[in-house]
Design an enzyme around this catalytic site. Structure first.
Site, mmCIF file in Angstrom:
data_model
loop_
_atom_site.group_PDB
_atom_site.id
_atom_site.type_symbol
_atom_site.label_atom_id
_atom_site.label_comp_id
_atom_site.label_asym_id
_atom_site.label_seq_id
_atom_site.Cartn_x
_atom_site.Cartn_y
_atom_site.Cartn_z
ATOM 1 N N HIS A 59 0.893 -1.160 0.000
ATOM 2 C CA HIS A 59 0.000 0.000 0.000
ATOM 3 C C HIS A 59 0.934 1.213 0.000
ATOM 4 C CE1 HIS A 59 -3.433 -2.553 0.956
ATOM 5 N NE2 HIS A 59 -2.813 -3.010 2.025
ATOM 6 N N ARG A 80 -5.600 2.125 12.134
ATOM 7 C CA ARG A 80 -6.373 2.327 10.916
ATOM 8 C C ARG A 80 -6.937 3.736 10.829
ATOM 9 N NH1 ARG A 80 -11.790 -0.947 9.089
ATOM 10 N NH2 ARG A 80 -12.646 0.329 10.782
ATOM 11 N N TYR A 119 -6.708 0.782 -3.436
ATOM 12 C CA TYR A 119 -8.135 0.972 -3.175
ATOM 13 C C TYR A 119 -8.562 2.425 -2.989
ATOM 14 C CZ TYR A 119 -6.451 0.829 1.707
ATOM 15 O OH TYR A 119 -5.761 1.045 2.877
ATOM 16 N N HIS A 202 -11.009 -6.519 -1.147
ATOM 17 C CA HIS A 202 -10.351 -5.969 0.032
ATOM 18 C C HIS A 202 -10.334 -6.976 1.168
ATOM 19 C CE1 HIS A 202 -9.941 -3.902 3.890
ATOM 20 N NE2 HIS A 202 -9.039 -3.194 3.231
ATOM 21 N N GLU A 232 -6.756 -11.235 8.926
ATOM 22 C CA GLU A 232 -5.668 -10.476 9.543
ATOM 23 C C GLU A 232 -5.935 -10.251 11.023
ATOM 24 O OE1 GLU A 232 -3.180 -6.285 8.851
ATOM 25 O OE2 GLU A 232 -4.949 -6.733 7.644
ATOM 26 N N HIS A 266 -1.714 -12.138 4.536
ATOM 27 C CA HIS A 266 -1.651 -12.285 5.989
ATOM 28 C C HIS A 266 -2.045 -13.704 6.411
ATOM 29 C CE1 HIS A 266 -0.825 -8.087 6.248
ATOM 30 N NE2 HIS A 266 -2.023 -7.739 5.809
ATOM 31 N N ASP A 317 3.853 -4.450 2.648
ATOM 32 C CA ASP A 317 2.547 -3.991 3.118
ATOM 33 C C ASP A 317 2.542 -2.511 3.471
ATOM 34 O OD1 ASP A 317 -0.047 -3.862 4.012
ATOM 35 O OD2 ASP A 317 0.163 -5.357 5.570
#
Length: 437
Positions: A59, A80, A119, A202, A232, A266, A317
């Site tokens: 990402h 997040r 995304y 996703h 995950e 993951h 990642d």
């Protein structure tokens, strides 16, 4: 035109060899000879030359969080929120500038191909840009600038959780239905031989069960790789069981989403039945140990998955670290912590996980052999980390001693991108600082 490279030591499919002459024509390896003495006119590669490394899960914009999310206690879910705040600031131009620097950082550490799990598709509020694929095109252009191949894993992301709509920043991620996602992705017209278009779900919380099928069908019809975040977090498993009565792995299997073209990223919190399903379908498992430890995700059953039949790939990642040598050794070292025993993986096995390009749609890369793409990564064997190198322990030096900082040269598709540790066109440090200011 044929270019000739003489590698002091090289990792061939049969193992390490010394005095290796590699001939390259039009970006492909056309001959490999050993043992050979260097002759005038060859490009000398001092150290250990490896195939190019494949970063199977990225990402790019998460690189902006490095060093900025460590101040407080928390979990994946609190991290997040900071990630969402960063996502809210992205524009196509800003994304291009950041990704160009991040991909350059990757190339400097020996990565020649990246799978970008993409995304952030739309403008704030969810309205499409005039070009609905402006953000994806920015990433493709950034990879070209950095000299890296990219598989743009365009991600279907429709819900904020089971029976929950997308909200706030998440609105940028959604296409409302899988059919509209497929329509947008089909309009991508990649320019250049450095790019492949792949698909991604996703997660089972981000794509409703009835919407998984169209994404799987699009990937199958186009021959594209399919990636998905899987288990995950334990909370994802619990929510899936509450909503559907099955684990995320079982839900994906029932939807026809597992198989050798699928990569489960993951795969940390699995049941024995989940592991058996993934192994039996030859679904690839992508381990991202430096991110998984940074986010306190847990240690996944990667060795058990491998023994069950799942090939293994590696990803950086969130880019808390960009170093596939570190990712490879972490697979073994984390397993040691979990079991309190050493030696679960041979170093040569771990090297092969770093060369695994198949899950990104580049089966002709990842080996120093005739017909393969000419991706050559040379690490120095005289640094403070690699001093003491011997050919007999070449794999062990690469996995358990070397790091991205030891990469001296990188050749991608026959083109020199890094020489003496310096990128040919991009000052990564300066551009990262500017992009992250």
């Amino acid at each position: 035109m044929t270019e000739r490279y003489w590698a002091e030591h090289a990792w061939l499919p049969s193992g390490v060899a010394s005095g290796v002459l590699i001939e390259v024509t039009d970006g492909r390896i056309t001959a490999v000879s050993t043992p050979v003495e260097p002759s005038p006119g060859v490009v000398r590669l001092a150290g250990l030359t490896l195939p190019g490394l494949a970063n199977a899960h990225s990402h790019a914009f998460h690189r902006g969080l490095r060093g900025r999310t460590q101040a407080d206690r928390g979990t994946f879910w609190t991290w997040r929120e900071q990630m969402y705040a960063l996502a809210a600031t992205l524009t196509p131009d800003r994304y291009h500038a950041l990704a160009r620097a991040v991909y350059t950082e990757m190339v400097l550490t020996g990565i020649t191909c990246v799978g970008e799990f993409h995304y952030v598709h739309h403008a704030p509020g969810g309205a499409p840009y005039a070009d609905p694929n402006a953000m994806g095109e920015a990433l493709i252009a950034a990879a070209a600038d950095a000299g890296i191949r990219v598989t743009l894993l365009d991600t279907c992301y429709l819900t904020g959780g089971f029976d929950r709509p997308l909200e706030d920043v998440q609105l940028r991620f959604g296409d409302t239905t899988a059919e509209r996602w497929a329509e947008r992705v089909s309009a991508l017209r990649p320019d250049g031989g450095h790019v492949r278009i792949g698909a991604a779900l996703h997660s089972v919380r981000g794509v409703p069960r009835e919407q998984i099928g169209p994404v799987v069908e699009w990937a199958a019809a186009t021959g594209a790789p399919l990636h998905v975040h899987l288990s995950e977090q334990p909370a994802e498993n619990e929510a899936c069981l509450a909503a559907h009565g099955v684990t995320p792995t079982r839900l994906l299997a029932d939807a026809g989403a597992l198989g050798p073209r699928t990569t489960a990223v993951h795969a940390t919190h699995l049941t024995p039945a989940d592991i058996a399903l993934l192994g039996a379908t030859r679904t690839v498992a992508c381990a991202c140990p430096t991110t998984e430890r940074d986010l306190a995700d847990g240690i996944g059953p990667i060795r058990t998955l491998f023994e069950a039949g799942s090939p293994v790939s590696l990803g950086s990642d969130s880019h808390a670290v960009i170093d596939l040598f570190e990712e490879a050794r972490a697979v073994e070292l984390d397993e040691r912590l979990r079991t309190r025993e050493r030696g679960h993986w041979r170093a040569a096995e771990l090297l092969r996980t770093a060369f695994a390009h198949d899950s990104l749609g580049w089966p002709d890369a990842g080996a120093l052999e005739v017909g393969a793409r000419a991706d050559l990564v040379t690490i120095r064997t005289d640094t403070i980390r690699t001093a003491g190198f011997t050919p007999a322990t070449a794999a062990e030096t690469a996995v358990f001693a070397a790091g991205g900082a030891d990469v001296a040269s990188v050749i991608v598709d026959g083109r020199a991108v890094v020489t003496d540790g310096v990128h040919a066109t991009v000052d990564a440090g300066r551009e990262l600082a500017r992009a992250l200011a």
